[in-house]
Scaffold this active site. Structure first.
Site, PDB file in Angstrom:
ATOM      1  N   GLN A  97      10.722  -0.226   0.726  1.00 39.55           N
ATOM      2  CA  GLN A  97      10.630  -0.464   2.171  1.00 39.55           C
ATOM      3  C   GLN A  97       9.336   0.135   2.702  1.00 39.55           C
ATOM      4  OE1 GLN A  97      14.115   1.364   3.833  1.00 39.55           O
ATOM      5  NE2 GLN A  97      13.601   3.414   3.119  1.00 39.55           N
ATOM      6  N   TYR A 105      -5.300   3.624  -6.523  1.00 36.65           N
ATOM      7  CA  TYR A 105      -5.497   3.303  -5.100  1.00 36.65           C
ATOM      8  C   TYR A 105      -4.807   4.326  -4.207  1.00 36.65           C
ATOM      9  CZ  TYR A 105      -5.584   0.478  -0.810  1.00 36.65           C
ATOM     10  OH  TYR A 105      -5.783   0.019   0.477  1.00 36.65           O
ATOM     11  N   THR A 120      11.474  -4.595   2.057  1.00 32.29           N
ATOM     12  CA  THR A 120      10.907  -4.899   3.372  1.00 32.29           C
ATOM     13  C   THR A 120       9.440  -4.499   3.475  1.00 32.29           C
ATOM     14  OG1 THR A 120      11.505  -2.757   4.367  1.00 32.29           O
ATOM     15  CG2 THR A 120      13.168  -4.529   4.440  1.00 32.29           C
ATOM     16  N   ASP A 140       6.651  -0.535  -7.083  1.00 35.86           N
ATOM     17  CA  ASP A 140       6.625  -1.321  -5.846  1.00 35.86           C
ATOM     18  C   ASP A 140       7.597  -0.703  -4.846  1.00 35.86           C
ATOM     19  OD1 ASP A 140       5.504  -3.878  -4.725  1.00 35.86           O
ATOM     20  OD2 ASP A 140       7.628  -4.254  -4.379  1.00 35.86           O
TER      21      ASP A 140
END
Length: 357
Positions: free
Chosen positions: A280, A149, A214, A277
């Site tokens: 932030q 992606y 975040t 992952d």
């Protein structure tokens, strides 16, 4: 003779979460809209209220194959956007971004249409610059589980920039940050839909990692406003533009806010953080404000209330399903959620009624 202000607009991925909202807005504005989707993640339910509109047309088509139509503008939104979906067939995900961009840019070149690419904040990867501005080149793992992606979208941006430089195609590139709202797929694995689905099912909310990472969440109506403003901006506008919400929150805060809005009495449980992952993610929106006069207007509390109302209404017809689980909302949780999500959240349905009228 076609009205000057009435455009022929192609929206690829138009039956998806974001695409259906964009189609709805363009149809309501009076444009002739051609919605193209292969229904890999999109659904006819998202556009059912538009099918009777005389200025809306639906076509089942995969953008990895050429498309021959006559249009004035193209919004290229075709690509699975959640890790759960785009990692199921990573090769096809990359093809959708790359071959799709080539085919649609070729179409735009042939018919002299203005074309907008829905890129993503994922081009920044796990950023070392915070907040992320458009001049930052990113920190992406090119062979990771998310790279189909991330790198697919980065290559699409390259193609758009080269078609502009080499062929002077009138391009727009929107780097879209986390977006949420009605019509999110309940099983897309994204934070907001996961939390709402779990809360309404009376299940513990799963927070991956310690919850201090975040994100910034933009309500879908605001994002659509940004896309349309970017498309309508005077040319040339070849530089990418961040679209999102600069209100940065932790994943833990989002979980607690979903519990508050739904009124659910459920705990929070933690699980291992997925590979690659980002820690932030928050957009620098200076360029969008300066060039487009755009900034998001919907607060997180208000947007979540509208989204919760959608999920409650979506589950309401499933009276024969067993209580609990992702598709069944226990009666007490449903009642608390409806009370917590005020009546003003039915705006999407009101717009749909206007379209049908």
């Amino acid at each position: 003779m076609k009205e000057y202000s009435r455009k022929r607009i192609l929206v690829t991925g138009g039956a998806g979460f974001l695409g259906s909202h964009l189609c709805e807005r363009l149809v309501t504005a009076g444009h002739d809209v051609l919605c193209v989707d292969n229904f890999y993640t999109g659904t006819k339910d998202n556009i059912a209220h538009l099918l009777d509109a005389p200025n809306f047309e639906m076509m089942r088509h995969d953008v990895t194959f050429p498309l021959y139509v006559e249009v004035d503008e193209i919004y290229n939104l075709a690509c699975p956007a959640s890790p759960v979906h785009y990692q199921q067939d990573p090769v096809q995900t990359t093809k959708t971004s790359v071959h799709g961009a080539i085919n649609l840019l070729g179409l735009a070149k042939r018919v002299k249409a203005r074309i907008l690419q829905a890129s993503t904040s994922e081009v920044y990867g796990d950023p070392s610059v915070h907040p992320q501005h458009e001049q930052y080149w990113g920190n992406v793992n090119p062979i990771g589980v998310r790279s189909c992606y991330d790198e697919g979208k980065r290559c699409a941006e390259t193609l758009f920039a080269d078609y502009y430089r080499q062929h002077r195609v009138d391009i727009r590139i929107a780097r879209i940050f986390n977006t949420y709202g009605p019509r999110m797929h309940p099983a897309d694995g994204r934070v907001v839909s996961n939390f709402i689905t779990q809360a309404l099912a009376g299940e513990a909310l799963t927070v991956y990692g310690d919850g201090t990472q975040t994100r910034s969440f933009c309500y879908v109506d605001d994002l659509v406003d940004g896309l349309i403003r970017l498309m309508e901006a005077p040319s040339p506008f070849a530089e990418p533009v961040n679209l999102g919400n600069a209100a940065e929150v932790t994943i833990g805060e989002i979980a607690r806010e979903v519990i508050r809005v739904t009124g659910a009495r459920v705990p929070i449980q933690h699980a291992s953080l997925p590979a690659d992952d980002p820690r932030q993610r928050c957009p620098d929106l200076t360029l969008a404000a300066r060039r487009l006069g755009w900034s998001p207007a919907t607060t997180l509390a208000d947007g979540l209330a509208r989204t919760v109302r959608y999920f409650v209404q979506r589950a309401a017809p499933s009276v024969h399903r067993p209580p609990g689980g992702p598709s069944g909302v226990p009666a007490d949780v449903q009642q608390r959620a409806v009370s917590a999500a005020p009546a003003r959240v039915g705006q999407a349905g009101e717009r749909a009624q206007q379209v049908r009228a």
